[in-house]
Design a protein around this motif. Structure first.
Motif, PDB file in Angstrom:
ATOM      1  N   TYR A 661       0.662  -1.331   0.268  1.00  0.00           N
ATOM      2  CA  TYR A 661       0.047  -0.561   0.340  1.00  0.00           C
ATOM      3  C   TYR A 661       0.784   1.417   0.120  1.00  0.00           C
ATOM      4  CZ  TYR A 661      -3.345   2.915   1.109  1.00  0.00           C
ATOM      5  OH  TYR A 661      -4.443   4.489   1.608  1.00  0.00           O
ATOM      6  N   SER A 679      -1.805   0.850  -9.866  1.00  0.00           N
ATOM      7  CA  SER A 679      -3.060  -0.368  -9.946  1.00  0.00           C
ATOM      8  C   SER A 679      -2.712  -1.169  -9.233  1.00  0.00           C
ATOM      9  CB  SER A 679      -3.837   0.139 -10.915  1.00  0.00           C
ATOM     10  OG  SER A 679      -4.386   1.791 -11.408  1.00  0.00           O
ATOM     11  N   ASP A 683      -4.186  -3.092  -5.749  1.00  0.00           N
ATOM     12  CA  ASP A 683      -4.643  -4.316  -5.872  1.00  0.00           C
ATOM     13  C   ASP A 683      -4.338  -5.675  -5.026  1.00  0.00           C
ATOM     14  OD1 ASP A 683      -6.534  -2.878  -7.411  1.00  0.00           O
ATOM     15  OD2 ASP A 683      -6.593  -4.085  -9.467  1.00  0.00           O
ATOM     16  N   ARG A 686      -4.675  -4.541  -0.776  1.00  0.00           N
ATOM     17  CA  ARG A 686      -6.679  -4.747  -0.960  1.00  0.00           C
ATOM     18  C   ARG A 686      -6.345  -6.482  -0.657  1.00  0.00           C
ATOM     19  NH1 ARG A 686      -9.863  -7.612  -4.223  1.00  0.00           N
ATOM     20  NH2 ARG A 686      -9.011  -6.521  -5.988  1.00  0.00           N
ATOM     21  N   GLN A 687      -6.056  -7.477  -1.695  1.00  0.00           N
ATOM     22  CA  GLN A 687      -6.678  -8.909  -1.729  1.00  0.00           C
ATOM     23  C   GLN A 687      -5.352  -9.193  -0.620  1.00  0.00           C
ATOM     24  OE1 GLN A 687      -5.967 -11.154  -5.464  1.00  0.00           O
ATOM     25  NE2 GLN A 687      -5.356  -8.710  -6.462  1.00  0.00           N
ATOM     26  N   GLU A 690      -7.616  -8.102   1.839  1.00  0.00           N
ATOM     27  CA  GLU A 690      -9.031  -9.521   2.994  1.00  0.00           C
ATOM     28  C   GLU A 690      -8.242 -10.967   3.224  1.00  0.00           C
ATOM     29  OE1 GLU A 690     -11.302  -7.420  -1.166  1.00  0.00           O
ATOM     30  OE2 GLU A 690      -9.874  -9.607  -1.097  1.00  0.00           O
ATOM     31  N   LEU A 708      -9.122   0.214   2.924  1.00  0.00           N
ATOM     32  CA  LEU A 708      -9.295  -1.730   1.686  1.00  0.00           C
ATOM     33  C   LEU A 708      -9.878  -0.621   1.029  1.00  0.00           C
ATOM     34  CD1 LEU A 708      -9.900  -4.885   1.692  1.00  0.00           C
ATOM     35  CD2 LEU A 708     -11.626  -4.514   2.770  1.00  0.00           C
ATOM     36  N   SER A 712      -8.412  -0.216  -2.960  1.00  0.00           N
ATOM     37  CA  SER A 712      -9.702  -0.729  -3.815  1.00  0.00           C
ATOM     38  C   SER A 712      -9.623   0.903  -5.053  1.00  0.00           C
ATOM     39  CB  SER A 712     -10.970  -1.439  -3.151  1.00  0.00           C
ATOM     40  OG  SER A 712     -12.058  -1.719  -4.527  1.00  0.00           O
ATOM     41  N   ALA A 716      -8.880   1.069  -9.064  1.00  0.00           N
ATOM     42  CA  ALA A 716      -9.983   1.413 -10.153  1.00  0.00           C
ATOM     43  C   ALA A 716      -9.494   2.323 -10.843  1.00  0.00           C
ATOM     44  CB  ALA A 716     -10.886   1.311  -9.959  1.00  0.00           C
ATOM     45  N   GLU A 766     -14.143  -3.769 -13.166  1.00  0.00           N
ATOM     46  CA  GLU A 766     -13.275  -3.570 -12.990  1.00  0.00           C
ATOM     47  C   GLU A 766     -13.728  -2.126 -11.688  1.00  0.00           C
ATOM     48  OE1 GLU A 766      -9.837  -3.055  -9.121  1.00  0.00           O
ATOM     49  OE2 GLU A 766     -10.563  -5.016 -10.909  1.00  0.00           O
ATOM     50  N   CYS A 770     -15.239  -3.031  -7.999  1.00  0.00           N
ATOM     51  CA  CYS A 770     -14.659  -1.859  -6.812  1.00  0.00           C
ATOM     52  C   CYS A 770     -15.739  -1.047  -6.398  1.00  0.00           C
ATOM     53  CB  CYS A 770     -13.977  -0.966  -7.381  1.00  0.00           C
ATOM     54  SG  CYS A 770     -12.859   0.620  -6.513  1.00  0.00           S
ATOM     55  N   ARG A 773     -17.647  -3.437  -4.217  1.00  0.00           N
ATOM     56  CA  ARG A 773     -16.628  -3.887  -2.494  1.00  0.00           C
ATOM     57  C   ARG A 773     -16.266  -3.123  -1.907  1.00  0.00           C
ATOM     58  NH1 ARG A 773     -12.796  -5.839  -6.322  1.00  0.00           N
ATOM     59  NH2 ARG A 773     -11.702  -4.225  -6.851  1.00  0.00           N
TER      60      ARG A 773
END
Length: 985
Positions: A661, A679, A683, A686-687, A690, A708, A712, A716, A766, A770, A773
């Motif tokens: 991040y 990007s 992503d 973010r994964q 999660e 998060l 996300s 995008a 995408e 987003c 999510r």
């Protein structure tokens, strides 16, 4: 003793002669039997000899007729017994040898008893010879007392023989032979009794008279010399038992010298027996000289001279390769060694041995064992080895080739003890070149033995830090002679040599050696890595790592060692390559290895980030690398989570998502034209987040959902920006392709457009994902703060604009309508969202009117509902809506249009003052008044009186807010009244 034994036997008495005849009668039949009792026969013979001896002492002094007859009988019987002893002389039975000696004794005594009182010279010679031979036979079987008695009798006859006259000299030779034979027999008997003094006295007596010796026959000389040689050999044998300080060897010299003096006049004789005896005497004499040289140093030279004379005679013989003659050559080596002869004579002595020997296990062993005692003379030992190797190829039936490995191993072992390494290497090279010149290749087993020895000595030098010497030993193992194992041994030898050069700082030479290795073994590339790293050649080191991991026999431990090397040398690019290779090797393992790979990928990412932070770092090189490893980390963490593995901890995942991040955030401002990469990082972050949120231990942590949402949205948004940057490039490619196609008269294809469309669809998906999510976060958590909620809603609004933009590019107008409807249903939608959507649609020439109208309606309602009104924008949006509705000219559209006009009148009434910053624009007021008035007239003409009424009423109201409004209001009222009156008739 009985009376019979005590009384004297008289020769006249018939009892003495009768007893002898009775004894003979018992003995003779038993001699001719098949299996006689030799012990009993011998006892009877000894008794007979006693009787005969007693008779000979008392035989008649006067010649009598009856005695003469008896004397002849005694002589005849004695001769018969003597002949019987000669016939059976060669029987190997020891018991019979004693009987044969007893036969000779009895025969002699009978002949002696029958001899005349005053014998002549011939009789004396004959009886002396018999006495000497009988005494020698008895001494030979150990009957020393009997032998002494016989030889005592022989002494009497020897005195008589010396005194006997021989004027003509007819019996001179026979007398000399008999006397010498007597002396030699006395000599042997005395030696057998251990009476050395008497034996030496008899030796002097036998050899002092040249007159007697000159009359001896060659056979007599050989016999006499053989007896002396036998005694000399006994002394030599005893000297080896007494040790080097004994006197026996010195004493043997005298005996063997006398034997040689006896046989020397026969040097030119053609009898081969003389030659053999002479060589035997010379051999024993040389040995005696050699053994006695410790007490008499001059004897060493005498030994060498004697032996050289003997060897010269041997080399000219036909059987010069016999074992006996080889012993002579070995004796010469021993003599030369004792007198510390120089290099040349010793080498010639060994060459003589090698040239005349048969190649056998024993002979090779003898050569090699002897060479061990000459280790101080390295050149000599090496020359002997080389000569032996050369002769091995010349041996008959290739019998010497079997022993090449032993000779070569011995040479290698010897050379290892030489302090002069250059000379050692030259000597080994000469030996191996000799084999190679014969087109000979060692078999595998001998090659393995030689290589093992070479490596052993090389390792010894290596551990002693004599690296250059060790390298020479290892490189010897690459010689073509060892070709049977070259595929296996050569790489190992070269690697060992390269390591030696590496240790002593000869990096260039180490590189040259390692390049000779075939590039199939991982160990080779590891050594190349070491060398390149210490030379500071980072690119070569990195290439070596890549080659190593794809080579055979690769072991992950090599990478661990390379990691330490790269870390110590400070080569970050090398360290990165090693860690990447180690990661590749770990990702194919078990779960535990995958867990280790997560830790490893963290190290790689940290290293890349450190390298990116350095001044002048090229981000375009590192960003794809960084992205690849973050992707690997994500796949590893996902795999471990799916397998419900507990080996991975929350700290690792937390570090990974936070680093991804933060790196992506940094990339937003520092990485040029890297929107896709940024990007991707968002992503991945973010994964990972999660997955991290699914850990039970992190449920209580606050603010994670905000990251998060941010990650996300940023992912995008970045894809949308990248799509915008890519569009001009794709357009330019399309134009260029179209031009090329036109030049070739071909119809252009739509591949570029298809690719562009596919990419935009992916971006649109995408964006939708987003939005879903973010909405899911709203529905599943209540931990967001007010400000976070507002930010999240703003993200949704922006995403709606992005989605509208992409839908317009894709010409999916139905999706635009859906986005407008979804946005309109959102409670916290921002007015700017509708403005952006409307601006996008407004510039789209292909946008359907209904789509643009829907957007305008939505923004207009939003402005009114949320009391967030920009009067200027409102007036223009209203103008656009009304224009669209009136252009359709349906009753419903006009009704909807008059409704919007009435809303505009309301806004106009609130914002009509000139000092109001949100004052309704004057041009829009004029447009609004004119449009409303004209639409009312059209409705009247169409007889839509109710609609016309609403339009004129609105127009009358608007007139109050335009210049000269009252006049316009009156005119509108008059016109409306007239028209109304006309149509009401």
């Amino acid at each position: 003793m009985s009376d019979r034994k005590k009384r004297k036997l008289s020769p006249d008495s018939p009892t003495a002669y009768t007893d002898i005849q009775s004894a003979l009668a018992r003995i003779k039949p038993r001699l001719n039997g098949k299996h006689p009792d030799w012990i009993s026969v011998r006892s009877d013979l000894l008794h007979l000899s006693t009787l005969a001896e007693a008779l000979s002492k008392h035989r008649p002094r006067a010649k009598r007729e009856d005695w003469s007859h008896r004397a002849d009988d005694l002589d005849r019987e004695g001769v018969a017994l003597w002949n019987a002893s000669v016939v059976q002389r060669d029987v190997p039975d020891d018991a019979y040898r004693s009987v044969s000696a007893a036969l000779r004794l009895a025969g002699f005594r009978l002949i002696e008893a029958g001899m005349e009182h005053k014998p002549g010279i011939e009789s004396l010679i004959h009886v002396l010879q018999l006495a000497s031979k009988a005494g020698a036979s008895l001494a030979d079987v150990g009957d020393l007392d009997l032998a002494a008695g016989v030889l005592g009798s022989a002494a009497k006859y020897e005195d008589l023989l010396r005194a006997a006259e021989d004027p003509q000299g007819e019996n001179a030779q026979a007398r000399a032979r008999a006397v010498v034979l007597y002396y030699s027999s006395r000599m042997e008997a005395a030696w057998g009794e251990g009476n050395t003094g008497v034996a030496e006295f008899m030796l002097e007596k036998a050899t002092e008279s040249d007159q007697y010796l000159s009359l001896l026959t060659p056979s007599d000389r050989r016999t006499l010399a053989g007896k002396m040689l036998g005694i000399g050999k006994e002394l030599l044998r005893s000297s080896t038992q007494d040790g080097p300080g004994g006197n026996s060897a010195r004493d043997s010299v005298k005996w063997i010298q006398r034997a040689f003096s006896i046989i020397e006049p026969l040097e030119d004789a053609l009898d081969t027996g003389d030659g053999h005896l002479r060589r035997s005497i010379l051999r024993s004499l040389s040995r005696a000289y050699f053994l006695s040289s410790t007490q008499d140093p001059e004897n060493l030279s005498r030994a060498e001279a004697s032996l050289q004379e003997l060897i010269d005679s041997v080399d000219t013989s036909l059987d010069h390769s016999s074992v006996e003659y080889q012993q002579l050559r070995w004796m010469r080596v021993a003599i030369l060694k004792r007198r510390k002869a120089p290099h040349g004579p010793l080498l010639e002595a060994f060459r003589s041995i090698i040239d005349h020997m048969e190649f056998s296990e024993g002979n090779i062993t003898d050569i090699l064992q002897e060479l061990r005692t000459l280790g101080h003379d390295h050149s000599l030992v090496t020359a002997i080895h080389l000569h032996c190797l050369q002769r091995a190829f010349e041996a008959q039936n290739s019998s010497g080739l079997v022993y090449l490995d032993r000779l070569l191993l011995s040479l290698i072992f010897h050379c290892s003890k030489d302090d002069d390494n250059a000379r050692t290497m030259q000597q080994l090279e000469n030996a191996l070149d000799l084999l190679d010149s014969k087109d000979y290749e060692l078999p595998k087993i001998p090659t393995t033995a030689c290589l093992t020895l070479l490596w052993q000595f090389g390792d010894r030098h290596y551990h002693a830090k004599r690296w250059l010497e060790a390298a020479d030993w290892f490189l010897v193992g690459t010689h073509r002679v060892f070709g049977s194992m070259s595929q296996i041994s050569n790489p190992k030898c070269l690697r060992k040599a390269a390591l030696c050069y590496f240790q002593c700082g000869e990096h260039a030479q180490a590189s040259a050696v390692i390049r000779r290795c075939p590039p199939t073994d991982a160990a080779t590339h590891y050594v190349a890595l070491l060398i390149a790293a210490h030379q500071g050649l980072e690119d070569e080191a990195v290439a070596a790592v890549h080659e190593m991991v794809h080579a055979s026999n690769f072991n992950k431990k090599m990478l661990l060692l390379a990691t330490r090397l790269a870390n110590e040398s400070g080569m970050k690019h090398l360290l990165l390559s090693v860690l990447e290779a180690l990661l590749d090797a770990s990702t194919h393992g078990k779960l535990e290895v995958e867990a280790e790979a997560v830790t490893l990928v963290r190290c790689i990412i940290r290293l890349i980030l450190r390298m990116m932070s350095e001044p002048g770092a090229d981000s375009t090189r590192f960003v794809p690398m960084l992205l690849r490893h973050f992707t690997t980390a994500l796949s590893l963490v996902t795999a471990l989570e799916s397998k419900q593995n507990t080996a991975i901890g929350t700290k690792e995942v937390s570090w990974l998502w936070r680093t991804a991040y933060n790196t992506a955030v940094q990339g937003c401002s520092e990485w040029d034209n890297q929107e896709d990469s940024v990007s991707d990082l968002f992503d991945i972050s973010r994964q990972l987040l999660e997955i991290y949120l699914r850990f039970p231990v992190v449920e209580s942590e606050a603010g994670l959902h905000v990251f998060l949402i941010n990650a996300s949205f940023a992912g995008a948004a970045g894809r949308v920006f990248a799509s915008r940057h890519r569009a001009p490039s794709i357009a330019a490619q399309e134009v260029s392709r179209r031009l090329r196609t036109e030049r070739t008269y071909l119809r252009p294809k739509n591949d570029l457009y298809s690719r562009k469309s596919d990419h935009r669809k992916a971006v649109a998906q995408e964006v939708v994902a987003c939005k879903n999510r973010i909405q899911k976060v709203f529905s599943t958590t209540g931990a967001l703060g007010e400000e976070d909620v507002r930010r999240a809603h703003s993200f949704l609004n922006i995403l709606s604009v992005f989605e509208t933009e992409i839908a317009c590019q894709l010409k999916t107008w139905s999706r635009v309508l859906e986005v407008i409807e979804e946005t309109a249903r959102t409670q916290n939608v921002d007015l700017g969202t509708f403005e952006a959507v409307t601006d996008i649609l407004w510039v789209e020439k292909d946008c359907p009117v209904e789509v643009l109208f829907a957007a305008l309606e939505a923004i207009l309602h939003a402005s009114l509902d949320r009391a967030v009104l920009s009067v200027e924008k409102f007036s223009r949006w209203l103008r656009a809506i009304c224009t669209i509705l009136l252009s359709r000219n349906s009753a419903a559209d006009r009704t909807k249009a008059i409704g919007y006009v009435e809303q505009a009148v309301g806004v106009l009434q609130e914002h009509a003052a000139d000092d109001d910053p949100q004052a309704y624009p004057m041009d829009e007021r004029h447009w609004l008044m004119g449009t409303v008035y004209n639409t009312g007239i059209e409705c009247l003409h169409a007889s839509y009186l109710d609609e016309a009424k609403r339009w004129f009423e609105a127009a009358a109201t608007i007139c109050r807010f335009v210049p000269d409004g009252e006049a316009r209001s009156e005119k509108i009222a008059t016109t409306y009244t007239q028209l109304l009156a006309r149509y009401s008739r």
